[in-house]
Design an enzyme around this catalytic site. Structure first.
Site: not given
Ligand code: AMP
Length: 398
Positions: A356, A379
């Site tokens: 991220g 993720g």
């Protein structure tokens, strides 16, 4: 990590139908793709297969349509962006299974690239349903997975297909797995990990795994406050998860057992408002005023971090050291990132980063290009750092 087959193991693919799982989940605003990075990442695999005369059939998800067609999650919206990146026109089919897909595949010529509609328009995708997977497999002779970022999900197009067709890693998947292997699989020691970001709660598994594997763990960002508070330091109004004090203490104890040095901030940049340009000063970590919050680690802490980076052969990094989106609280992240980039460029460090905000932070520092590898997977990268087996990777193993 077990060995896996790559495109190098594919011979005589001219005329073969190759189902390629790619990540085309790009940001779109007002009908336009605003960041084509993910398309650029999968372009080499597509072009290589197409160049070898294969019929390249792209499978991808787009957004979270929850098993039914949603107009603004149609992959037709990104066809022109894919054309632009590939420098060649691709074909599109309005469904990923059934007559639409079958007719489009039957009409393909060698070297053609066909994008099938969003796999998540069918409930079977996320359920890894056997009938749905078989319907996808019907259109291919070979399966190539180039979507590391979706490999933490056992979905039909990311995992199921590998049970139906001979399965190979695409070039991006291969590069990602090779880089990750250098980062934590079989890294050169000393290994230093930097973990920052907002909260401990989202990274407990990650921290627990890292203390067992790395020689030093730098904890920065908002999450450092939770560790400091757990050791009795008053962090004032800083972001802090006081309810995780026990968790923080047990991670510290685990680190001691495994011989991992924990590097916590020794000074901090404090402010009274969370906004760009807020009045700020550097204080020792024991001297945080009760009405102030720490928004970045201080210069002495950065020196300590850089000393570790200088000693390290390998660096893995997730999460910023401070609230880097608002200046001047980006300083520590920028300084450490630039130093890691320099060390990498000088051939002294293997640096792997991802997840991220980390990519945004390293881009902001102008350091991303000099890192050994930057993973754009969110993720999946975190689950890898947590030491978990990724189903989409496991199934590719030879
Ligand atoms: P994460 O998604 O967990 O990696 O967290 C990234 C976010 O943490 C960024 O938006 C940063 O602004 C935020 N962050 C980092 N350090 C701090 C801090 N000291 N106080 C508040 N937020 C922070």
């Amino acid at each position: 990590m077990p060995a896996f087959k790559t495109i190098d193991d594919l011979t005589n693919i001219e005329g073969k139908r190759v189902l390629v799982r790619v990540d085309l989940n790009v940001p779109v605003s007002e009908g336009k793709v605003t960041d084509a990075t993910r398309i650029e990442r999968v372009a080499p695999t597509i072009l290589e297969l197409s160049g070898k005369g294969a019929k390249v059939i792209l499978l991808a998800h787009f957004g979270r349509p929850k098993g039914a067609p949603v107009a603004d999650m149609s992959l037709s919206l990104i066809v022109s962006a894919v054309n632009e990146v590939l420098g060649q026109k691709i074909l599109f089919a309005a469904d990923c299974i059934g007559p639409d897909a079958e007719q489009a595949v039957a009409a393909m010529k060698n070297g053609d690239v066909l994008l099938l509609e969003n796999t998540r328009f069918h409930k079977g995708e996320e359920k890894n349903d056997a009938d749905f997977t078989a319907a996808l497999a019907k259109n291919g002779d070979i399966y190539v997975n180039d979507a590391f970022s979706a490999a933490h999900r056992a979905h039909a197009s990311t995992e199921g297909l590998a049970h139906h067709l001979p399965a190979y890693a695409g070039r991006t998947m291969q590069a990602e797995l090779e880089a990750l292997e250098k980062g934590l699989g079989k890294p050169a020691h000393p290994v230093v990990a930097i973990v920052g970001g907002a909260k401990v709660s989202s990274k407990i598994d990650l921290l627990t795994n890292l203390v067992k594997k790395v020689d030093a763990l730098v904890i920065g960002g908002g999450m450092a406050n939770t560790f400091l508070a757990a050791q009795g330091i008053d962090v004032g109004k800083s972001l802090c998860e006081h309810d995780l004090a026990d968790t923080a203490r047990s991670i510290l104890a685990e680190a001691q057992t495994s011989g991992c040095s924990i590097v916590l901030p020794i000074d901090g940049v404090i402010a009274r408002e969370f906004k760009a340009g807020a009045a700020n000063e550097v204080v020792a970590i024991e001297a945080i005023p009760s009405d102030a919050m720490v928004l970045d680690v201080g210069p002495k802490s950065v020196s300590a971090v850089n000393d570790w980076i200088a000693k390290a052969q390998t660096l893995v990094w997730n999460g910023p050291l401070g609230a880097f989106e608002i200046q001047p609280f980006d300083k520590a992240t920028v300084a450490a990132a630039r130093f890691a980039a320099e060390q990498t460029k000088a051939g002294k460090l293997t640096s792997v980063a991802g997840g991220g905000d980390t990519v945004a932070a390293l881009n902001h520092a102008g350091a991303a290009d000099d890192f050994t590898y930057i993973s754009t997977a969110g993720g999946a990268f975190l689950e890898w750092m947590e030491g978990k087996e990724l189903p989409g990777v496991a199934v590719l193993s030879k």
